[in-house]
Design an enzyme around this catalytic site. Structure first.
Site, PDB file in Angstrom:
ATOM      1  N   CYS A  81     -13.896  -8.273  13.523  1.00 28.86           N
ATOM      2  CA  CYS A  81     -12.660  -8.385  12.758  1.00 28.86           C
ATOM      3  C   CYS A  81     -12.907  -7.750  11.279  1.00 28.86           C
ATOM      4  CB  CYS A  81     -12.502  -9.880  12.590  1.00 28.86           C
ATOM      5  SG  CYS A  81     -10.994  -9.944  11.208  1.00 28.86           S
ATOM      6  N   ARG A 110       0.903  -1.289  -0.023  1.00 29.50           N
ATOM      7  CA  ARG A 110       0.052   0.056  -0.140  1.00 29.50           C
ATOM      8  C   ARG A 110       0.887   1.204   0.157  1.00 29.50           C
ATOM      9  NH1 ARG A 110      -4.969  -1.561   1.960  1.00 29.50           N
ATOM     10  NH2 ARG A 110      -4.065  -2.631   3.823  1.00 29.50           N
ATOM     11  N   TYR A 111       1.888   1.299   0.806  1.00 31.54           N
ATOM     12  CA  TYR A 111       2.654   2.287   0.920  1.00 31.54           C
ATOM     13  C   TYR A 111       4.178   2.101   0.285  1.00 31.54           C
ATOM     14  CZ  TYR A 111      -0.468   3.441   4.608  1.00 31.54           C
ATOM     15  OH  TYR A 111      -1.886   3.940   5.412  1.00 31.54           O
ATOM     16  N   CYS A 164     -12.328 -12.410  16.538  1.00 41.72           N
ATOM     17  CA  CYS A 164     -12.853 -11.139  16.976  1.00 41.72           C
ATOM     18  C   CYS A 164     -14.208 -11.012  16.362  1.00 41.72           C
ATOM     19  CB  CYS A 164     -11.939  -9.945  17.203  1.00 41.72           C
ATOM     20  SG  CYS A 164     -10.462 -10.513  17.459  1.00 41.72           S
ATOM     21  N   ARG A 166     -11.231  -8.282   8.716  1.00 42.47           N
ATOM     22  CA  ARG A 166     -10.747  -9.329   7.748  1.00 42.47           C
ATOM     23  C   ARG A 166     -11.604 -10.404   7.726  1.00 42.47           C
ATOM     24  NH1 ARG A 166      -4.620  -8.045   8.143  1.00 42.47           N
ATOM     25  NH2 ARG A 166      -4.571  -6.657   6.694  1.00 42.47           N
ATOM     26  N   ASP A 216     -13.425  -0.371  11.099  1.00 41.83           N
ATOM     27  CA  ASP A 216     -13.459  -0.860   9.701  1.00 41.83           C
ATOM     28  C   ASP A 216     -15.062  -1.163   9.435  1.00 41.83           C
ATOM     29  OD1 ASP A 216     -10.727   0.071   9.194  1.00 41.83           O
ATOM     30  OD2 ASP A 216     -10.384  -1.785   9.700  1.00 41.83           O
ATOM     31  N   ASP A 272      -8.913   3.982   8.624  1.00 40.23           N
ATOM     32  CA  ASP A 272      -8.566   3.162   7.386  1.00 40.23           C
ATOM     33  C   ASP A 272      -9.313   3.622   6.077  1.00 40.23           C
ATOM     34  OD1 ASP A 272      -6.113   1.479   6.505  1.00 40.23           O
ATOM     35  OD2 ASP A 272      -6.589   0.907   8.696  1.00 40.23           O
ATOM     36  N   LYS A 296      -4.099   4.896   5.730  1.00 40.32           N
ATOM     37  CA  LYS A 296      -4.635   5.351   6.839  1.00 40.32           C
ATOM     38  C   LYS A 296      -4.791   6.871   6.947  1.00 40.32           C
ATOM     39  CE  LYS A 296      -3.468   1.672  10.040  1.00 40.32           C
ATOM     40  NZ  LYS A 296      -2.925   0.594   8.937  1.00 40.32           N
ATOM     41  N   ARG A 322       6.964   0.173   2.460  1.00 39.52           N
ATOM     42  CA  ARG A 322       6.513  -1.244   3.587  1.00 39.52           C
ATOM     43  C   ARG A 322       5.517  -2.066   2.784  1.00 39.52           C
ATOM     44  NH1 ARG A 322       3.390   3.566   6.475  1.00 39.52           N
ATOM     45  NH2 ARG A 322       4.510   4.491   5.137  1.00 39.52           N
ATOM     46  N   CYS A 364      -6.655 -17.548  12.969  1.00 37.38           N
ATOM     47  CA  CYS A 364      -6.161 -16.831  14.396  1.00 37.38           C
ATOM     48  C   CYS A 364      -6.811 -17.829  15.434  1.00 37.38           C
ATOM     49  CB  CYS A 364      -7.111 -15.546  14.405  1.00 37.38           C
ATOM     50  SG  CYS A 364      -7.027 -14.437  13.037  1.00 37.38           S
TER      51      CYS A 364
END
Ligand code: SF4
Length: 345
Positions: free
Chosen positions: A108, A88-89, A105, A110, A271, A308, A315, A92, A101
């Protein structure tokens, strides 16, 4: 006890009354459920309304998806040049070696990608993802995420870290994980050793949303094992109604993090993940909470409130403005009590 993975498991463990089972069966069929034995033990006696319970036990509200919610809220797919990489950047990348996981959660971001047996990169796919990083000298930081990368075997973690260390241009690897607060005994000395390699700075970002998640000797010991090994720890928190969307809860969480040597890093506005509207405060509510913290807890305890941008655009800081520049070169500056002052250089 095994990890709880179904509505029947939750009922048998006493975490759901039998009469509530039918109301969450559809939700649990669509979005993965997992509660580790450690967390199930910590949830004993908890009920809806409890900030830990709300994070892990499916709720009927998850069945409602708003028109604005989307399967890939932060646009991972749009920014993935190679399987397992999100770029994305410029400097990084995200490396996602698996989509499983320790816990799932309920909010979540994702949630449409993660699940038990969640797709893991094959050895060839992982090599191709690493080759992508190797071929991009501008990549200085690799964020290993998922899923939860600390579910990988110690051997696999070690091989990823060593591969990154051997590239020369990668200076930092950052693991994002929920394991220290969801399955802390997994943070063994062997795992901690595998995270580090000569020539590479390892950081670990710990996802926790309530002070109660840090309030156990096991979680404290897991964090201490990481910190004592010289690994800087960051805290990642999602602002969630019913969990932490009040000043007292945030203050307690960030103080607890700092006491455990975890620097609060990001406070994420939730999100637009499907079925998570009941967790989402408004941006104005989030900004008011950030204001309420300023001045009442030290800068060490202040994460950056971020949003985001849907679609994969990265972000954006979402905190309220404290300084208002004027046309004449001066500025109006607000202090933590809300009093405005003039800054005239
Ligand atoms: S640990 Fe992270 S990726 Fe896994 S379910 Fe929770 S928020 Fe999603």
């Amino acid at each position: 006890m095994k990890t709880l993975r179904s509505v029947a498991d939750l009922v048998n463990a006493g975490l759901l009354p039998p009469e509530a089972a039918a109301g969450v069966a559809g939700v649990a069929g669509r979005y993965a459920v997992a509660i580790t034995p450690y967390l199930a033990d910590r949830l004993t006696g908890a009920a809806p309304g409890d900030p830990l319970y709300a994070q892990y036990v499916p709720a009927p509200e998850e069945a409602y998806t708003t028109p604005a919610e989307r399967d890939d809220p932060i646009g991972d797919h749009a920014r993935s040049p190679v399987k397992g990489i999100v770029h994305r950047y410029p400097d990084r990348v995200l490396l996602k070696p698996l989509h499983a996981c320790a816990v799932y959660c309920r909010f979540c971001f994702r949630r449409e990608m993660v699940g038990p047996g969640g797709e893991a990169l094959t050895a060839e796919e992982l090599e191709a993802a690493l080759a992508y990083v190797r071929s991009r000298p501008e990549v200085w930081e690799v964020v290993v995420t998922g899923g939860d990368p600390l579910l990988l075997s110690v051997r696999r973690i070690e091989s990823i870290v060593r591969a990154l260390a051997g590239m020369g241009h990668v200076g930092v690897v950052r693991f994002h994980t929920r394991v220290p607060v969801a399955d802390p005994l997994r943070v063994t000395p062997e795992l901690v050793a595998a995270l580090r390699a000569e020539g590479l700075a390892t950081w670990v970002a710990v996802h926790a949303n309530h002070a109660g998640e840090l309030a156990s000797p096991a979680a404290a010991a897991a964090l201490a094992r990481l910190a004592d090994a010289g690994i800087p720890l960051l805290g990642q928190t999602v602002l969630l109604k019913g969990v932490n969307a009040d000043a007292a809860s945030l203050e307690a969480l960030f103080r607890a993090m700092v006491r455990h040597r975890v620097k609060p890093y990001y406070l994420h506005h939730p999100d637009l993940a499907p079925g998570t509207g009941h967790f989402r405060p408004t941006l104005a509510e989030g900004q008011a909470l950030v204001k309420a913290l300023r001045g009442h807890v030290s800068g060490l305890c202040q994460p950056t409130y971020v949003l985001d941008i849907p679609g994969g655009h990265g972000k954006a800081p979402a905190a309220p403005a404290w300084v208002e520049p004027r046309d004449d070169g001066t500025a109006a500056v607000e202090d933590f009590t809300g009093t405005r002052h003039t800054y005239a250089p």
